[in-house]
Scaffold this active site. Sequence first.
Site, PDB file in Angstrom:
ATOM      1  CB  CYS B 159      -0.963  -0.037   1.172  1.00  0.00           C
ATOM      2  SG  CYS B 159      -1.933  -1.551   1.138  1.00  0.00           S
ATOM      3  CG  HIS B 292      -1.612   4.545   5.500  1.00  0.00           C
ATOM      4  ND1 HIS B 292      -1.659   4.418   4.128  1.00  0.00           N
ATOM      5  CD2 HIS B 292      -1.760   3.279   5.994  1.00  0.00           C
ATOM      6  CE1 HIS B 292      -1.820   3.140   3.806  1.00  0.00           C
ATOM      7  NE2 HIS B 292      -1.890   2.429   4.915  1.00  0.00           N
ATOM      8  CG  HIS B 327      -6.340   1.131   1.665  1.00  0.00           C
ATOM      9  ND1 HIS B 327      -5.457   1.727   0.784  1.00  0.00           N
ATOM     10  CD2 HIS B 327      -5.575   0.487   2.588  1.00  0.00           C
ATOM     11  CE1 HIS B 327      -4.225   1.453   1.150  1.00  0.00           C
ATOM     12  NE2 HIS B 327      -4.266   0.705   2.240  1.00  0.00           N
TER      13      HIS B 327
END
Lengths: 346, 398
Positions: B159, B292, B327
Site C-alpha cells: 500500500c 494513511h 483504500h
Amino acid sequence: MNEVYVNGLGCISAQNTFDRNWFFADVKKAEKNFFKADELSFKNSIPANIGRRMSKIIRMGVASAMSCMKDAGVENISAIVAGTGMGCFEDSEKFLRSMTENEEKLVSPATFIQSTHNTLAAQIALLLKCHEYNFTYVHRGFSFESALQDAALQIEDDKSKNILVGGADEITPAYLDLLESTGRLKKQNSSEGIIAGEGSAFFLLSGIKSASCYARVKAIKTIYKPRSPEELQTAIYEFLSLNEVPIPGLSAVIVGLNGDAGEDSKIISLNETYFKNTMQLSFKNFFGESPVTVSFALWIAAKLIKKKQIPEILCINDVRSKELKNVIIFNQYRDTNYSLVLVSEC
Amino acid sequence: MPQKVFVTGIGVISSIGNNCSQNLQSLVNSVTGIGDIEILETVHRKNFKAGELKYSNHQLAESAGCDKSEFTRTTLLGMIAAKEAAEHSRLKDLSDSRAGFISSTTVGGMCKTELLYKDFLQSKTNGGFIETHDCGDSTECIADFLGIKNNITTISTACSSSANAILLGARMIKNGMLSRMLVGGTDALSKFTLNGFHSLQILDAEWCKPFDENRNGLNLGEGAAYLVLESGEEVRRSQKKILAEVIGYGNANDAYHQSASSPEGTGAYLAMKEAIQIAGIKSSQIDYINAHGTGTANNDLSEGVALKKIFGENVPPFSSTKSFTGHTLAAAGAIEAVFSILAITNGMVIPNLNFTKPIPELNIFPEKNLNRSADIKCVLSNSFGFGGNCTSLIFAKV
C-alpha cells in the site's frame, strides 16, 4: 555514475551456485522444460521452523541474501532492494485457488498476507531487524535491472552505503501449467519456446571496495521494445562510448539467448555482426529463462572477473580472451525488455 | 547542485470522480465515493461497501480513448489518470531519453486472472491471462498508449507502492539522472483483495471511520493517479506553471510483522522523520497531513503514536481521505499526493469523514470540517503497507 563495487554475492539456481567453489565444473540438465532450483543445496541455511512457513521464492531469496552478506562479511545493511517478475506466485495461487474452490467462503489469511510482491524484501528486513530503505521492483525483464539502478543511485549519494540487491523468481506447478497452455514452453526439438528457470541471486554493493571485492558494476541500461538490431546496436555503441569501453576493450559479452528463435533473433544478429570478434558466453541454457535472469548473469560476470577463469562450457563462439577486464551482459526478455550491464574488474 | 523537483501535472480517477476537478468537487462537498458494490462480481456484494467506480471495463476503455476493452481494469484506470496528468502538464514528447515512467500496482492483472482461473483449473487450457497477470503489464500498456519509450519500471511495495514511485522519480530528477517523469500507480478492485482483507477481518461493513475510537476496519477502493515531475532546469526553460514542489521523502521499514504495524509506529516515525529532514524544514512548518488512516484498529493507533512522536501535542490539522475513496492500495499514495497538491493549490484542509470520538490512547482529532481559507505551504502525505513498507512525502507551495 559513482564506482559501485560488488563486495559479496550469493546465488541459488538449478546449478550448484550455492556452493562457493563451484564454477561450472559439472552442470545439471533441465527436468523436461524446467530448470528447478535444488532445495537440498540450501536446506540448512534457514532454520526449519522459519523455512516451513515460507514459500520457495522466500526461502531462496532469504538464503541467497544471507549467504551474500556472509560472503561480504557485512552485518549492517543500508538498504534492501529486490526485483521479482512474478512475485510470490505460490502463495498468490494458493489463495486464489482456495477462494475459487470455496466460492469466497472460509479463506485462510496466511497465504494472502504473504502474497504481496514485497514479501521477500520485507522478510529480509524482518530477519535482520533492518529499518532502512526497502524497495521492490516488479517490472518483467527490468525487475532486477531497476533494483541495480536504484542501488547505484543511492551509492551516488553516499558511497559508504552497503546495499543488498537481488532478484528472485519461483516456478510452481500451476505456473508451468499456465506457461504450457500458452505454448510458451519448449517442445522437444522445436526452435520455439523456452525452458523455464527459477532461483535467486543477491549482491552486496557499496561505493567502497572491500578486500573481498569481485568486480565493479560500471553502468546499467534498460531498452524497451527496440524495433531492430540496428536500434540495439546504436544503444550499445552509445552505452559503451559513454563508459569509455570500446568494443576491442570488451573481454566478453554474456548474452541472454533463451532458445526461442523469434525472441533471440536480434541478439543472434548482433552476435554475427557487432560482437563477431568478442568472446560470447551464453548462460540461460544452464539457468533457464526468468524475469530476473540478469541476476544470474551478474553472478557469472563477477565470478569470471575475480577468478580469471573462463568455463569453456559457456562459450558459444571461437573467440577467447586473454584477460577478463570488461564484461557486458546483454539480455532480452520476451524480445521486449532488453538490458545492458557493464561489469569491470575492481 | 541537486535539481529541484516540481509537479507540473496531475491526473486522478477514483470513486469520487473521473478527473481532478470532479475529485476536488467531491472533496469540497464532503461527498464520499464509498457505497454498495455493483460492478465487482463477488458473493460479498451485500456484506461490504467499497469505493468502486460504477463503470464497466468497456466504458472505462471508451473514456480512456483506447479501442481495446480486453485491457485489465488496472490498466484502463491507469491509462485514464496517466493521460490526464500528461495533458495537464502539456507534456509532448514523452519518448525521449531524458523522460521516464514509473508506475506501481499490487493487484496488477489479478482482477482478470480471478475471473478466468476456475475454468483453467478444470480444463488446463486457455491460460492466456498469465500474460497480463504480472505487475509490469499495466505499466507497458500505459507506456505504449502514451508513447513512452525510455526508463520504464514498476514498483510494488503493497500500500505504499505509488508513494514510492513518486519518491523514486524525485530522487532520479534530483540527481540529474532524468528530467521529466510520469509517476504514480493504479489498482482495480478485485475479489482477491476483497477476500484477502476479509480473511484478515479488517473490512468494515459500514463506512470506515479513520482515527475514531470505534473504527472497525477499512473499505477497499479502486483508482489511479499520476504526477508529472520535472526538474528545475526543465521548468525554467519551458516556463510551465508549477503546481507544487516535492521537497521531502522518506522510506523506512517497520521490521515488525508481515501484515501488522508496530505498536510504537517505528517505520512510520522513521519515514516521516527522514522526509522532514530531507525537506530541511521544522516539523512545525507542516500545515496539513494527509494521513494513511485506513480505519483499522492497528494502523490508526500505530500511525497516531508516530504522529505524536514527531509533532508532540501539536499535531497539525490532519485527515484520512480514505473516508472518501476507500483504500485504493497501490494507487493510494499517488491519489493522496494529488489530494495533497489540491490542498495546496486550493488553500484547503480536507475533512476526515465519519469521525466522532478520538482514540483514547491518543486523544488527537482529525479535521471534521472543510477549511477553505487555509494557507497551506507544506503538506505531509503518509503511505504504509504490508511488509512494513512505510513512505512519507512532503509537498510544498511554490
